[in-house]
Design a protein around this motif. Structure first.
Motif, PDB file in Angstrom:
ATOM      1  N   CYS A  71       7.900  -9.799  -6.737  1.00  0.00           N
ATOM      2  CA  CYS A  71       6.949  -8.707  -6.880  1.00  0.00           C
ATOM      3  C   CYS A  71       6.601  -8.495  -8.355  1.00  0.00           C
ATOM      4  N   ALA A  72       5.306  -8.494  -8.660  1.00  0.00           N
ATOM      5  CA  ALA A  72       4.846  -8.331 -10.040  1.00  0.00           C
ATOM      6  C   ALA A  72       3.810  -7.206 -10.113  1.00  0.00           C
ATOM      7  N   HIS A  73       3.772  -6.566 -11.259  1.00  0.00           N
ATOM      8  CA  HIS A  73       2.826  -5.489 -11.536  1.00  0.00           C
ATOM      9  C   HIS A  73       1.900  -5.981 -12.637  1.00  0.00           C
ATOM     10  N   ILE A  74       0.602  -5.992 -12.377  1.00  0.00           N
ATOM     11  CA  ILE A  74      -0.374  -6.457 -13.368  1.00  0.00           C
ATOM     12  C   ILE A  74      -1.283  -5.290 -13.721  1.00  0.00           C
ATOM     13  N   MET A  75      -1.275  -4.936 -15.006  1.00  0.00           N
ATOM     14  CA  MET A  75      -2.117  -3.849 -15.500  1.00  0.00           C
ATOM     15  C   MET A  75      -3.392  -4.466 -16.073  1.00  0.00           C
ATOM     16  N   CYS A  76      -4.518  -4.180 -15.417  1.00  0.00           N
ATOM     17  CA  CYS A  76      -5.805  -4.720 -15.869  1.00  0.00           C
ATOM     18  C   CYS A  76      -6.537  -3.720 -16.748  1.00  0.00           C
ATOM     19  N   GLN A 129       0.821  -1.209   0.000  1.00  0.00           N
ATOM     20  CA  GLN A 129       0.000   0.000   0.000  1.00  0.00           C
ATOM     21  C   GLN A 129       0.861   1.268   0.000  1.00  0.00           C
ATOM     22  N   LYS A 130       1.967   1.214   0.701  1.00  0.00           N
ATOM     23  CA  LYS A 130       2.850   2.379   0.790  1.00  0.00           C
ATOM     24  C   LYS A 130       3.772   2.506  -0.426  1.00  0.00           C
ATOM     25  N   GLY A 131       3.769   1.518  -1.301  1.00  0.00           N
ATOM     26  CA  GLY A 131       4.609   1.560  -2.490  1.00  0.00           C
ATOM     27  C   GLY A 131       6.063   1.237  -2.212  1.00  0.00           C
ATOM     28  N   LYS A 132       6.324   0.425  -1.201  1.00  0.00           N
ATOM     29  CA  LYS A 132       7.708   0.095  -0.832  1.00  0.00           C
ATOM     30  C   LYS A 132       8.324  -0.998  -1.700  1.00  0.00           C
ATOM     31  N   TYR A 133       7.510  -1.694  -2.481  1.00  0.00           N
ATOM     32  CA  TYR A 133       8.037  -2.741  -3.352  1.00  0.00           C
ATOM     33  C   TYR A 133       8.082  -2.220  -4.786  1.00  0.00           C
ATOM     34  N   ILE A 166       2.507  -9.935  -4.647  1.00  0.00           N
ATOM     35  CA  ILE A 166       3.677 -10.591  -4.029  1.00  0.00           C
ATOM     36  C   ILE A 166       3.480 -12.094  -4.171  1.00  0.00           C
ATOM     37  N   ILE A 167       4.457 -12.739  -4.813  1.00  0.00           N
ATOM     38  CA  ILE A 167       4.377 -14.159  -5.138  1.00  0.00           C
ATOM     39  C   ILE A 167       5.398 -14.933  -4.300  1.00  0.00           C
ATOM     40  N   GLU A 168       4.976 -16.049  -3.768  1.00  0.00           N
ATOM     41  CA  GLU A 168       5.890 -16.894  -2.991  1.00  0.00           C
ATOM     42  C   GLU A 168       6.913 -17.521  -3.935  1.00  0.00           C
ATOM     43  N   VAL A 169       8.175 -17.321  -3.595  1.00  0.00           N
ATOM     44  CA  VAL A 169       9.272 -17.857  -4.396  1.00  0.00           C
ATOM     45  C   VAL A 169      10.083 -18.779  -3.504  1.00  0.00           C
TER      46      VAL A 169
END
Length: 177
Positions: free
Chosen positions: A127-132, A89-93, A172-175
């Motif tokens: 960490c992934a960014h998905i544009m819907c 939420q804070k944009g730290k990733y 956030i994806i578990e790796v």
């Protein structure tokens, strides 16, 4: 004439008498061309395809709950991971990878999400960014629902303004190490 040659002649005569009344067998079988072993790259690409497809099978249309009626879109797998959600939420990733779902059908979007998760796990990107996008709000509504069904998704939240705001999701994806 020696003893061995007489024995050979007698053997040939006996053999020909024994074969009397038989005919030669005609070869009527089909010869197949030699099958080449699959090259290693083809096997690897098939394995990757099956892994991506396996990830997309977590996404279904059944048992749809209104989990994401209210904005902003937000999800955590377990309450103990709440700090991760706050950091999103804070944009730290900073996202390691970007996926744009614009123009895709729902099926294509599911396949793309499966491919994204596979790629993130193979490349150790969490960490992934998905544009819907906005559009008709179909993918915007479905994407969070699909992601919440996948066991390797730790958390996601509507992207901060500089990453697309409510038209995008940070995941956030578990790796596994």
């Amino acid at each position: 004439m020696n003893k061995n040659s007489r024995h050979t002649i007698n053997s040939n005569i006996l053999f020909r008498k024994w074969l009397n009344g038989t005919r030669e067998i005609v070869q009527d079988t089909i010869f197949h061309s030699r099958v080449h072993k699959k090259n290693n790259a083809n096997v690897v690409s098939q394995r990757v395809f099956f892994e991506q497809n396996a990830h997309s099978h977590y996404f279904s249309y059944r048992n749809k709950k209104n989990l994401f009626k209210d904005n902003p879109v937000s999800y955590i797998r377990h309450q103990s991971l709440y700090s991760i959600l706050k950091n999103i939420q804070k944009g730290k990733y900073d996202p390691d990878i970007f996926l744009d779902l614009h123009g895709l059908t729902q099926y294509q979007a599911q396949q793309a999400l499966g491919e994204l998760i596979t790629t993130c796990q193979k490349e150790k990107m969490f960490c992934a960014h998905i544009m819907c996008g906005h559009g008709k709000h179909i993918l915007k509504k479905q994407t969070p629902f699909w992601l919440s069904q996948h066991p390797d998704i730790i958390a996601f939240h509507e992207a901060p303004k500089f990453f697309g705001s409510d038209a995008a999701i940070i995941v956030i994806i578990e790796v596994n190490s």
